[in-house]
Design a protein around this motif. Sequence first.
Motif, PDB file in Angstrom:
ATOM      1  N   ASP A   1     -55.998  41.968  -6.341  1.00  0.00           N
ATOM      2  CA  ASP A   1     -54.995  41.184  -7.063  1.00  0.00           C
ATOM      3  C   ASP A   1     -54.034  42.086  -7.836  1.00  0.00           C
ATOM      4  O   ASP A   1     -54.461  42.904  -8.654  1.00  0.00           O
ATOM      5  N   GLY A   2     -52.748  41.948  -7.550  1.00  0.00           N
ATOM      6  CA  GLY A   2     -51.702  42.670  -8.270  1.00  0.00           C
ATOM      7  C   GLY A   2     -51.442  44.076  -7.778  1.00  0.00           C
ATOM      8  O   GLY A   2     -50.512  44.742  -8.251  1.00  0.00           O
TER       9      GLY A   2
ATOM     10  N   ALA B   1     -50.409  45.308  -4.749  1.00  0.00           N
ATOM     11  CA  ALA B   1     -49.182  45.507  -3.961  1.00  0.00           C
ATOM     12  C   ALA B   1     -47.969  45.644  -4.880  1.00  0.00           C
ATOM     13  O   ALA B   1     -47.121  46.538  -4.692  1.00  0.00           O
ATOM     14  N   ASP B   2     -47.866  44.785  -5.885  1.00  0.00           N
ATOM     15  CA  ASP B   2     -46.735  44.856  -6.818  1.00  0.00           C
ATOM     16  C   ASP B   2     -46.781  46.144  -7.631  1.00  0.00           C
ATOM     17  O   ASP B   2     -45.744  46.781  -7.863  1.00  0.00           O
ATOM     18  N   SER B   3     -47.986  46.524  -8.054  1.00  0.00           N
ATOM     19  CA  SER B   3     -48.114  47.750  -8.853  1.00  0.00           C
ATOM     20  C   SER B   3     -47.741  48.975  -8.039  1.00  0.00           C
ATOM     21  O   SER B   3     -47.070  49.893  -8.538  1.00  0.00           O
TER      22      SER B   3
ATOM     23  N   ALA C   1     -45.665  49.071  -5.496  1.00  0.00           N
ATOM     24  CA  ALA C   1     -44.211  49.046  -5.286  1.00  0.00           C
ATOM     25  C   ALA C   1     -43.481  49.578  -6.522  1.00  0.00           C
ATOM     26  O   ALA C   1     -42.531  50.376  -6.425  1.00  0.00           O
ATOM     27  N   GLU C   2     -43.932  49.155  -7.699  1.00  0.00           N
ATOM     28  CA  GLU C   2     -43.334  49.629  -8.948  1.00  0.00           C
ATOM     29  C   GLU C   2     -43.561  51.132  -9.118  1.00  0.00           C
ATOM     30  O   GLU C   2     -42.666  51.874  -9.534  1.00  0.00           O
TER      31      GLU C   2
ATOM     32  N   GLN D   1     -43.972  53.394  -6.731  1.00  0.00           N
ATOM     33  CA  GLN D   1     -43.138  54.172  -5.812  1.00  0.00           C
ATOM     34  C   GLN D   1     -41.710  54.315  -6.343  1.00  0.00           C
ATOM     35  O   GLN D   1     -41.065  55.359  -6.169  1.00  0.00           O
ATOM     36  N   THR D   2     -41.235  53.275  -7.010  1.00  0.00           N
ATOM     37  CA  THR D   2     -39.901  53.362  -7.630  1.00  0.00           C
ATOM     38  C   THR D   2     -39.891  54.424  -8.726  1.00  0.00           C
ATOM     39  O   THR D   2     -38.960  55.236  -8.821  1.00  0.00           O
TER      40      THR D   2
ATOM     41  N   THR E   1     -51.423  52.145 -12.169  1.00  0.00           N
ATOM     42  CA  THR E   1     -51.794  51.578 -10.869  1.00  0.00           C
ATOM     43  C   THR E   1     -53.275  51.800 -10.572  1.00  0.00           C
ATOM     44  O   THR E   1     -53.933  50.956  -9.956  1.00  0.00           O
TER      45      THR E   1
END
Length: 781
Positions: A450-451, A453-455, A457-458, A460-461, A760
Motif C-alpha cells: 500500500d502506497g 507505487a506513489d512513494s 514515483a515521488e 524518482q522525481t 520510501t
Amino acid sequence: MSEDVKLHVQEVQKQPQNSKTRPVNYTHTYAYIQIFGHGSRGETRSIFLHTDHRNYLFNCGEGIQRLVFEHRVKLTKIENIFITRPTWRNIGGLPGVALYFQDNGVSSVQLHGPEGSMGVMESTENFMTLNDLTLKSADVSKTYKDPILTVNYVLISKSRKEIECDDVYSDLPLENISLNDNQTRSVSETSCSPENKVKEKEPETKSKTTDLLIFICKIEKKLGHLDVQKCRDLGVPSGPLMGKLKAGEDVILADGTVIHSKDVIGENDEGPLFIVLECPDEEWMDLVIKNQAFEKYQNSGIGEKIACIAHLTPEKVLNNPKYKEWMQKFGPDTTHLIINELNTGYSGRAVYEMQHQLNLIHPKIFPLLQDQQKHMHLELHHENKFSTDETEGKKPEEKDLDASFLRHNLKVRRCKSLDIFHLRPKKGLTTEKNIKINPNVHNQDTMKIDGLADSLAELQTEISAKTKDLGDNIEEFPKIHMLGTGSCIPNKIRNVTGILFEIDEERSMLLDCGESTFHQIVRLLGETQANKVLRSLKAIYVSHLHADHHLGLIGILEEKKMVTNNPIFLIMPQQLMPFVHYYSTRCNKILDNCELVCNSDILLDHSSLTPTKLKLVLDALNLSEISTALVVHCPFAYAIALTLTDGRKICYSGDSMPCDGLQKLAHHSFLLIHEATMEDALESEAVARGHSTISQAINTGVKAKVNFTLLTHFSQRYAKLPLLTDTEESGNDYSNVGVAYDLMSISLSKLPLLPLFYKTLKVMFNEFREEVCKKAIKRGD
C-alpha cells in the motif's frame, strides 16, 4: 536479535542440549544427507546428516551459520563435526558455529579431523572464549561408533616438511602484550573486564598439516516392523510376548505353540553406507583411488554397496579418466554427489529478494546481484545443452549431467544447495527443497504494498532533481561497497561487517572482513570482477579483535593467493597474528607478500611507523594520510581515517561508543562511516555492549563537522529497517545521513542521494517497522 533468529533459538532450545540427557535406546526411523552449500566459489560447502535424534556435520565452511538461521536447521542436535582437511573452505565457519553452540547451551562437541583441525580452533583464544563449550578431538586411528552412526576413517598422508616461521610474525614482541600498556589506558574499565582480556600464548611451530581424511559411514541396522495383526492371528496376546518377538526372540505360547520372530517381523534394514571424500587436486588422486580401504565396496559385488559418495572434488580431478574409472568401480547403484566450483544455484532466498526490492529504490546503488545472473544463464545453458535424445528417460535432476559421466554409466548429480539424498527410507535424491527465485513474481508482490507505487514515483522525481544538482560532479571512484552491515552474528538479510573501499580502478582495501566477506564480493560483483578486486587489494584493515569483524580474513587471503602474488598490507591489532600465523604455518601458507602494520603504529599524532614504511603504505593506496585512534569498545579497538590525494577524508569508526578519540580523528571528514547498533530507546543496552545508538552516531558526525555520515552495523533486530527517530523528537538533521544495506554500492559523489531513500524504505518495509515498534512499546520504551 532478529525475530527469525529468536524463533530459531526458541525452536532449538526445545531440544535436549547434550548427549547425557538424550535417550540411548531408541529406534532411528529416518536418515538423510542434505547438501548445505553447493561448493561454488561464492558459497560454502558443507553436508548435514539428519536423523531422528542427532545431526552430524561434514565440513563447516564460512557462511554456514547464516544458512542455518535461514533454513532453521537444528545445530544443537550436533555432537560431532567431521573435517576432511583443515583448510579454511572446510573450517572457516567453525569459530562462529562454536560460539553459537556455547550461546545455546551445547556443552560438548567432538571434532573429527586430520592433525591441525583442533589447532586452528585453539589458535582463536586471543579473540574467542569458550568457557562453556568443550571441543574434543576424536581419535581418528579408531572407528567411531554411536547408536546411530559408525564411521571408519581413511587417513591419507603426504610426506611432511618442517615449516619456517613467517617473517611477518616472528618480529612481533608478543611477550610484551598487556592490558596495562599505555596504548589501552583510554579504554573504559568495562571494556577491560576479565572475559575480554587477550591471552598471550604463542602457538608452537610444528610441521605443516598434510593429511586428508575420508569418511566411510554406515547407518546402524534397523529391525523390521512387528506385524501386530499377524501376531494376533497366530494367537499372541498383547504384552511381553509381543515385546520379545519385536526384539527378535522366539516365544512359546501357553498351548506350547512356538512363534518364530522371523515370521512376524518385516525385513530388517541392515543400514545404508555413504562416503564423504575430498580429493583436492591431481597430486592426491593416486593416493585416494589406490587406497585399499575402498576395494571391498567395488567390482566384486560381494561387499556392501555404497548408497552415495559426496565428492568435495574440483572439476579437473573429476574429469581425469583414472578418477572416473575409479568412480565406476562402485557400480551403477551408487549415486555420486558432486560438490565443487561448477555448481550453480542459490543457498538462500532472502538476500536476493531483498536486493530486488532495494533495486526498485535505485538500480545502480542497489544493483541486481551478479551471481544470480550467472545462475540464470547457466541453468538456461543446461536446459539447451541437454534437450537431446541423450537425456530421454532421465529424471529432471539428472539432465544437467556432464555427457562424459553419462557415457561412463555413472549416476552423478551436480548438487544444488538443500538437495537431499534419503538413506532411510531409501528414496534416493530429491530436490523439493531447492530454492527457486522468480524476480518478476517477487517484484509484483512488492508493488502491491500500500502506497509504495506513489512513494517510488515521488522518489524518482527527487532523485532526478538531486542528480541534476550534482551536475558534472558525479564520478565512478572512489566507491564504497557495503558487504556486511549487521552486528554480532550473520542474519539472512544482513551479513556481519565488511566494507570494500575502491579508491580507484587499480587500488582497493577492505575495512573489516567478517565471515563470508568474499562470498559477498562474488555475489555482488561476479567471479571475474571479484578476481579483479583481489588483484587491486592493497590493504586489509581490521578494527578490533571481535570475531564478527575478521573471520573472513583468511578466506580473503586464500582467494587472493590463487589469483595474484601482489603484496598486501595487513593493518590490524598484532594480537590477531597468532591465529593467522598458526593457519599459515600449519594449514596453508597465506602470509607470503603480506606485511603487518599494527593499528597502534599509526595512531593520530603518535605514529611510530618509519617514514619509509609509511610512504610504502600511502603509495600503495594512493593516499596522502592514514591514521588510527583508540575507541571505547573493547581492548585494542580502533577507528581509522584515510585521506585521499584530493584532500577528502574517509573515517570508519569500527565498533565504538561516542568518544573524543573518534571525534578528533573524524574531524572535517568528507565521509564518516559510523556504527549505529541500537535504536535511541536502547541507549543503556548500547552502553553495556560498548556500542552507539543512531542519534549518538549522527551527533558524532555533527560534532566532528563531517560532510556526510553513513550508518551501519545495525543490530539484527533491524534487519530490514533501522528505526530513525523523527526529527521533531530527536532533533537530528538527516539531510546528510544515509542508511547502509548489504550489497549497496555507491560512489562518494552520489552520497547526497541516500537521505532521499528513507521515506520510501519506511513504506516498503512498513509491516516490519510496525512489528519493531510494537516490541518497543511492549518493552516500555
